[in-house]
Design an enzyme around this catalytic site. Sequence first.
Site, mmCIF file in Angstrom:
data_model
loop_
_atom_site.group_PDB
_atom_site.id
_atom_site.type_symbol
_atom_site.label_atom_id
_atom_site.label_comp_id
_atom_site.label_asym_id
_atom_site.label_seq_id
_atom_site.Cartn_x
_atom_site.Cartn_y
_atom_site.Cartn_z
ATOM 1 N N GLY A 133 0.776 1.037 -5.240
ATOM 2 C CA GLY A 133 0.069 0.066 -6.217
ATOM 3 C C GLY A 133 1.545 -1.136 -5.874
ATOM 4 O O GLY A 133 0.584 -2.169 -6.038
ATOM 5 N N LYS A 184 16.172 2.472 -12.443
ATOM 6 C CA LYS A 184 15.650 3.837 -13.626
ATOM 7 C C LYS A 184 16.697 4.223 -14.471
ATOM 8 O O LYS A 184 17.765 4.537 -13.648
ATOM 9 C CB LYS A 184 14.833 4.466 -12.821
HETATM 10 C C1 LIG Z 1 7.690 5.672 -8.542
HETATM 11 S S1 LIG Z 1 7.107 6.078 -7.727
HETATM 12 C C2 LIG Z 1 6.806 4.487 -6.921
HETATM 13 C C3 LIG Z 1 5.503 3.727 -7.510
HETATM 14 C C4 LIG Z 1 5.155 2.691 -6.081
HETATM 15 N N1 LIG Z 1 6.126 1.099 -6.547
HETATM 16 C C5 LIG Z 1 3.256 2.611 -6.525
HETATM 17 O O1 LIG Z 1 3.598 0.886 -6.795
HETATM 18 O O2 LIG Z 1 2.676 3.097 -6.623
HETATM 19 C C6 LIG Z 1 8.795 6.049 -6.800
HETATM 20 C C7 LIG Z 1 8.369 6.386 -5.925
HETATM 21 O O3 LIG Z 1 9.669 7.183 -4.834
HETATM 22 C C8 LIG Z 1 9.782 7.893 -3.526
HETATM 23 N N2 LIG Z 1 11.051 8.023 -3.424
HETATM 24 C C9 LIG Z 1 11.999 8.699 -3.532
HETATM 25 N N3 LIG Z 1 13.479 8.808 -3.379
HETATM 26 C C10 LIG Z 1 12.803 8.112 -2.093
HETATM 27 C C11 LIG Z 1 14.098 7.617 -0.904
HETATM 28 N N4 LIG Z 1 14.787 8.148 -1.031
HETATM 29 N N5 LIG Z 1 13.012 6.776 0.544
HETATM 30 C C12 LIG Z 1 12.012 6.827 -0.306
HETATM 31 N N6 LIG Z 1 11.588 6.607 -1.390
HETATM 32 C C13 LIG Z 1 11.679 7.461 -1.842
HETATM 33 C C14 LIG Z 1 8.891 9.072 -3.908
HETATM 34 O O4 LIG Z 1 8.033 9.858 -2.927
HETATM 35 C C15 LIG Z 1 8.182 7.681 -5.337
HETATM 36 O O5 LIG Z 1 6.100 7.646 -3.935
#
Ligand SMILES: C[S@@+](CC[C@H](N)C(=O)[O-])C[C@H]1O[C@@H](n2cnc3c(N)ncnc32)[C@H](O)[C@@H]1O
Length: 311
Positions: free
Chosen positions: A180, A263
């Site tokens: 997004g 968060k």
């Molecule tokens: C809330 S979602 C993000 C949504 C995104 N901003 C959008 O607009 O679609 C959180 C994301 O953080 C990612 N994530 C979690 N740990 C991570 C890491 N260590 N490095 C990169 N991404 C990570 C997850 O895979 C997930 O896709």
Amino acid sequence: MSTQVTGYLAAPGFEADLAAELGEVIAQHGRLVLAPGPARPAAWAINVWHEPLDLAVPSIGAAARALRAIQRNWWPYAFQLHRRTGLLAEALPKVSAKPLTFGDPVPTAPLGSFVWLETGRLLAAAHCSSPFPNGEAAFVEDRVVPPNRAYLKLWEALTLAGCRPGPGQRCLDLGASPGGWSWVLASAGAEVIAVDKAPLAPSIAALDRVSWHQGSAFALEPAEIGPVDWLCCDVICYPERLWRLIERWRGSGLVRNFVCTLKFQGETDHEWAARFAALPGSRLCHLWHNKHELTWISLASPADSGGNGSL
Ligand SMILES: C[S@@+](CC[C@H](N)C(=O)[O-])C[C@H]1O[C@@H](n2cnc3c(N)ncnc32)[C@H](O)[C@@H]1O
């Protein structure tokens, strides 16, 4: 009010966080928390009521006359006396509160807020911090292209910040999937380096200006990426981990603007929130589109903001 008081409005469900952040509280009316003194930064407030007036008004007509004598535009906040609130709103000039198209300027006409504390007693503030009624940032949504609703957070953050990325700028989107935020950045004309362990939605991965790098946001070395105009981070992680990530990028001097989501899992960590809020030249806020999280925004100086400039 005789002693100086300020009103702070929380989003639904976040009243306790707001009260805890403010500390001393004089009164609470639904989601509106009154605290002593002039307005101060309050991350959990989606709207701040400056210098509210406590008005004794014997009738709806008298209330309408009192408010109109101050200014034209008023918006109700109702936690009780809903019928009375509706009658007063009808007696006041109509305020158009159409959803905003992202990129359009926010309304600049003063928008006051009022609430009935009891029959015959109105609390009203002519000057409120948010350009949106009760802080509720409503946009004309795109229900087709973006893969989720997270884009609304970034739209809101950039709208309140008053600047956004533009053609020729480089953006690093950490925790980008399903995409997004990357869609918002690429739609603004910027080049996007999207980093996530999980893949982007195919429609976002296919965008010309988006490249996906699989891996952890925390393993990236700033020098490998080079200068970026915007670092956006929506990774789900503990505040302390985000803090260390931001410190590394701030220390590198390679980033001009940050928009990061802080968060909370379980209880809100107010100490960490206060540390982010205290970072010089930055702003911490609870957006209307935030859940149990806050958005930390740090911008290069306005003259250096580049991109599409002020909205
Ligand atoms: C809330 S979602 C993000 C949504 C995104 N901003 C959008 O607009 O679609 C959180 C994301 O953080 C990612 N994530 C979690 N740990 C991570 C890491 N260590 N490095 C990169 N991404 C990570 C997850 O895979 C997930 O896709």
